[in-house]
Design a protein around this motif. Structure first.
Motif, PDB file in Angstrom:
ATOM      1  N   ASN A   1       0.801  -1.224   0.000  1.00 54.45           N
ATOM      2  CA  ASN A   1       0.000   0.000   0.000  1.00 54.45           C
ATOM      3  C   ASN A   1       0.835   1.276   0.000  1.00 54.45           C
ATOM      4  N   TYR A   2       2.002   1.227   0.672  1.00 53.94           N
ATOM      5  CA  TYR A   2       2.786   2.455   0.840  1.00 53.94           C
ATOM      6  C   TYR A   2       4.222   2.339   0.347  1.00 53.94           C
ATOM      7  N   GLY A   3       4.619   1.153  -0.124  1.00 51.56           N
ATOM      8  CA  GLY A   3       5.970   0.966  -0.652  1.00 51.56           C
ATOM      9  C   GLY A   3       7.057   1.073   0.393  1.00 51.56           C
ATOM     10  N   ILE A   4       6.685   0.901   1.660  1.00 50.12           N
ATOM     11  CA  ILE A   4       7.639   1.037   2.772  1.00 50.12           C
ATOM     12  C   ILE A   4       7.468  -0.161   3.702  1.00 50.12           C
ATOM     13  N   PRO A   5       8.573  -0.797   4.118  1.00 48.43           N
ATOM     14  CA  PRO A   5       8.439  -1.931   5.039  1.00 48.43           C
ATOM     15  C   PRO A   5       8.132  -1.471   6.465  1.00 48.43           C
ATOM     16  N   LEU A   6       7.701  -2.394   7.290  1.00 52.22           N
ATOM     17  CA  LEU A   6       7.485  -2.107   8.706  1.00 52.22           C
ATOM     18  C   LEU A   6       8.774  -1.640   9.361  1.00 52.22           C
ATOM     19  N   SER A   7       8.665  -0.666  10.252  1.00 48.69           N
ATOM     20  CA  SER A   7       9.843  -0.248  11.021  1.00 48.69           C
ATOM     21  C   SER A   7       9.668  -0.532  12.508  1.00 48.69           C
ATOM     22  N   ASN A   8       8.426  -0.588  12.980  1.00 51.50           N
ATOM     23  CA  ASN A   8       8.168  -0.730  14.418  1.00 51.50           C
ATOM     24  C   ASN A   8       7.029  -1.719  14.676  1.00 51.50           C
ATOM     25  N   ILE A   9       7.080  -2.347  15.849  1.00 53.07           N
ATOM     26  CA  ILE A   9       6.016  -3.265  16.269  1.00 53.07           C
ATOM     27  C   ILE A   9       5.631  -2.913  17.693  1.00 53.07           C
ATOM     28  N   VAL A  10       4.328  -2.800  17.946  1.00 54.19           N
ATOM     29  CA  VAL A  10       3.852  -2.596  19.312  1.00 54.19           C
ATOM     30  C   VAL A  10       2.887  -3.722  19.667  1.00 54.19           C
ATOM     31  N   TYR A  11       3.135  -4.355  20.802  1.00 53.56           N
ATOM     32  CA  TYR A  11       2.221  -5.378  21.326  1.00 53.56           C
ATOM     33  C   TYR A  11       1.166  -4.650  22.143  1.00 53.56           C
ATOM     34  N   MET A  12       0.241  -4.006  21.438  1.00 50.99           N
ATOM     35  CA  MET A  12      -0.782  -3.188  22.084  1.00 50.99           C
ATOM     36  C   MET A  12      -2.174  -3.523  21.557  1.00 50.99           C
ATOM     37  N   GLY A  13      -2.288  -4.662  20.870  1.00 50.87           N
ATOM     38  CA  GLY A  13      -3.586  -5.077  20.352  1.00 50.87           C
ATOM     39  C   GLY A  13      -4.384  -5.804  21.423  1.00 50.87           C
ATOM     40  N   MET A  14      -5.130  -6.806  21.020  1.00 50.31           N
ATOM     41  CA  MET A  14      -5.998  -7.523  21.947  1.00 50.31           C
ATOM     42  C   MET A  14      -5.172  -8.383  22.907  1.00 50.31           C
ATOM     43  N   GLY A  15      -5.576  -8.353  24.198  1.00 52.75           N
ATOM     44  CA  GLY A  15      -4.934  -9.225  25.178  1.00 52.75           C
ATOM     45  C   GLY A  15      -3.855  -8.531  25.986  1.00 52.75           C
ATOM     46  N   GLU A  16      -3.445  -9.208  27.061  1.00 51.83           N
ATOM     47  CA  GLU A  16      -2.367  -8.739  27.945  1.00 51.83           C
ATOM     48  C   GLU A  16      -1.116  -9.575  27.661  1.00 51.83           C
ATOM     49  N   PRO A  17      -0.099  -8.968  27.027  1.00 48.86           N
ATOM     50  CA  PRO A  17       1.082  -9.749  26.622  1.00 48.86           C
ATOM     51  C   PRO A  17       1.760 -10.507  27.764  1.00 48.86           C
ATOM     52  N   LEU A  18       1.786  -9.918  28.961  1.00 47.96           N
ATOM     53  CA  LEU A  18       2.515 -10.573  30.055  1.00 47.96           C
ATOM     54  C   LEU A  18       1.735 -11.741  30.661  1.00 47.96           C
ATOM     55  N   LEU A  19       0.472 -11.919  30.262  1.00 49.59           N
ATOM     56  CA  LEU A  19      -0.266 -13.128  30.632  1.00 49.59           C
ATOM     57  C   LEU A  19      -0.099 -14.223  29.571  1.00 49.59           C
ATOM     58  N   ASN A  20       0.692 -13.925  28.555  1.00 53.32           N
ATOM     59  CA  ASN A  20       1.076 -14.925  27.549  1.00 53.32           C
ATOM     60  C   ASN A  20       2.597 -14.828  27.389  1.00 53.32           C
ATOM     61  N   TYR A  21       3.269 -14.805  28.535  1.00 56.44           N
ATOM     62  CA  TYR A  21       4.677 -14.408  28.617  1.00 56.44           C
ATOM     63  C   TYR A  21       5.590 -15.230  27.704  1.00 56.44           C
ATOM     64  N   ALA A  22       5.557 -16.544  27.847  1.00 56.76           N
ATOM     65  CA  ALA A  22       6.509 -17.394  27.110  1.00 56.76           C
ATOM     66  C   ALA A  22       6.320 -17.253  25.604  1.00 56.76           C
ATOM     67  N   ASN A  23       5.069 -17.259  25.149  1.00 60.61           N
ATOM     68  CA  ASN A  23       4.820 -17.181  23.701  1.00 60.61           C
ATOM     69  C   ASN A  23       5.161 -15.803  23.137  1.00 60.61           C
ATOM     70  N   VAL A  24       4.910 -14.751  23.918  1.00 65.02           N
ATOM     71  CA  VAL A  24       5.279 -13.399  23.466  1.00 65.02           C
ATOM     72  C   VAL A  24       6.798 -13.305  23.304  1.00 65.02           C
ATOM     73  N   LEU A  25       7.548 -13.803  24.294  1.00 66.23           N
ATOM     74  CA  LEU A  25       9.010 -13.740  24.178  1.00 66.23           C
ATOM     75  C   LEU A  25       9.530 -14.600  23.031  1.00 66.23           C
ATOM     76  N   LYS A  26       8.899 -15.763  22.812  1.00 62.00           N
ATOM     77  CA  LYS A  26       9.310 -16.597  21.665  1.00 62.00           C
ATOM     78  C   LYS A  26       9.018 -15.880  20.347  1.00 62.00           C
ATOM     79  N   SER A  27       7.881 -15.179  20.280  1.00 62.46           N
ATOM     80  CA  SER A  27       7.547 -14.458  19.036  1.00 62.46           C
ATOM     81  C   SER A  27       8.548 -13.331  18.790  1.00 62.46           C
ATOM     82  N   VAL A  28       8.953 -12.624  19.859  1.00 63.67           N
ATOM     83  CA  VAL A  28       9.960 -11.562  19.711  1.00 63.67           C
ATOM     84  C   VAL A  28      11.264 -12.172  19.200  1.00 63.67           C
ATOM     85  N   ASP A  29      11.605 -13.344  19.720  1.00 59.24           N
ATOM     86  CA  ASP A  29      12.826 -14.018  19.282  1.00 59.24           C
ATOM     87  C   ASP A  29      12.757 -14.359  17.791  1.00 59.24           C
TER      88      ASP A  29
END
Length: 350
Positions: free
Chosen positions: A153-181
């Protein structure tokens, strides 16, 4: 009678586990790295894409495994160029993620759970039930699909990611850290951890665990009130995670990681927008290096909160800046498609 093989999600296997499977199946062990590269570097969504693998091996993989890739179900386009997506998961559940374009960055806002269990009074997701945690691959898929959208749509790749969507990331701690990895690894998407922010409503013991794990990504705390009475009223999680316990956890986190913290502060009309509220916030900010993002509120049908007026917001920001606190006022994006902060809840477009 043929026995039906229950297929496993191949993305839940480590390279070593893949290697063991392949050797047991009579294949050379080096193929494990090739399969892993297809899954995490090249974001393959099925085995037929793995073109440097022999066809017979691809068939073996198909018999035993699935990829369980998420797909874009619907996309809505805001007048301000924000794009909100509903993603369909392999079990039929739906989550949401948002592409937020800005002059200096392309940000993906991703979800970590299907629904949420925290019941924050001002947030649409808090009025949904939490069905389950997302696995690392489902979080990773949101990033890959939103990146594709940014490029198309914009010819530009992603530069930033925020885990601010649905859910509480720290209640899915292991999977969130694995996804960051997976997102930051050289064997994955190779993005910088410094361009990732994980946002929490405030779970003290898990904030300390982030410190123990010496994470490299940024941490944001959804604060919204710096007094326990008010915070309890809008965020029930504060009853078990008081401001005192959060301050202690954040200090511990900072000592371990040397990473400053961002405080997110949605400013509600007549509730937390006075100079006394600003003074309480300034006092809380003295615990460690930090900055404050004052966020415009986006009303939802479930709650009666309204956004504070422009003059109150400006006076609040000026007060904090006079106290030497880095303060940004964030304007909402994607309000016309319910993609703004606090508005994510599954609503099918007619």
């Amino acid at each position: 009678m043929n026995e039906v093989v229950e297929k496993k999600n191949i993305r839940n296997l480590s390279v070593e586990e893949l290697k063991k499977f392949l050797i047991a199946a009579g294949e050379p062990g080096f193929r494990a790295k090739q399969v892993s590269d297809w899954l995490w570097m090249k974001s393959a969504r099925d085995f037929d894409e793995m073109s440097n693998l022999p066809k017979a091996l691809r068939e073996k993989l198909k018999e035993q495994f699935t990829v369980n890739a998420a797909t874009v179900h619907q996309s809505q386009y805001s007048s301000d160029k924000t794009i909100k997506n509903t993603f369909k998961l392999s079990d039929g559940n739906i989550i949401e993620g948002v592409l937020i374009p800005a002059p200096d960055r392309m940000t993906a806002c991703v979800s970590s759970q299907v629904g949420c269990s925290l019941t924050c009074k001002f947030c649409a997701t808090g009025y949904m039930e939490r069905k389950r945690n997302l696995d690392p691959g489902e979080i990773y898929d949101q990033v890959v699909l939103i990146d594709k959208q940014a490029r198309e749509n914009y010819g530009i790749p992603l530069s930033n990611i925020v885990y601010m969507g649905m859910g509480e990331p720290l209640l899915n701690y292991a999977n969130v850290l694995k996804s960051v990895d997976r997102i930051t690894s050289e064997d994955g998407l190779n993005m910088s951890a410094k361009r990732i922010t994980v946002s929490t409503a405030g779970i003290a013991k898990m904030i300390k665990k982030l410190g123990d794990d010496q994470v490299k990504f940024n941490l944001a705390l959804s604060l919204h009130a710096a007094n326990d009475t008010k915070r309890n009223e809008i965020m029930p999680i504060n009853e078990q995670n008081t401001l005192k316990s959060l301050a202690e956890a954040l200090k511990y986190y900072f000592i371990k990681t040397k990473n400053p913290v961002t405080y997110e502060y949605i400013i509600f009309d007549g509730f937390n927008d006075g100079l006394q509220d600003a003074a309480e916030l300034a006092k809380f900010c003295k615990h460690l290096p930090c900055k404050v993002n004052i966020i415009e509120y986006n009303p939802i049908s479930f709650a009666s909160f309204q956004n504070a007026g422009e003059d109150k917001t400006e006076a609040f920001a000026v007060y904090l800046r006079k106290q030497g606190i880095i303060t940004n006022v964030r304007r909402s994006r994607g309000k016309d498609i319910d993609a703004a902060c606090g508005q994510l809840a599954i609503k099918e477009k007619a």
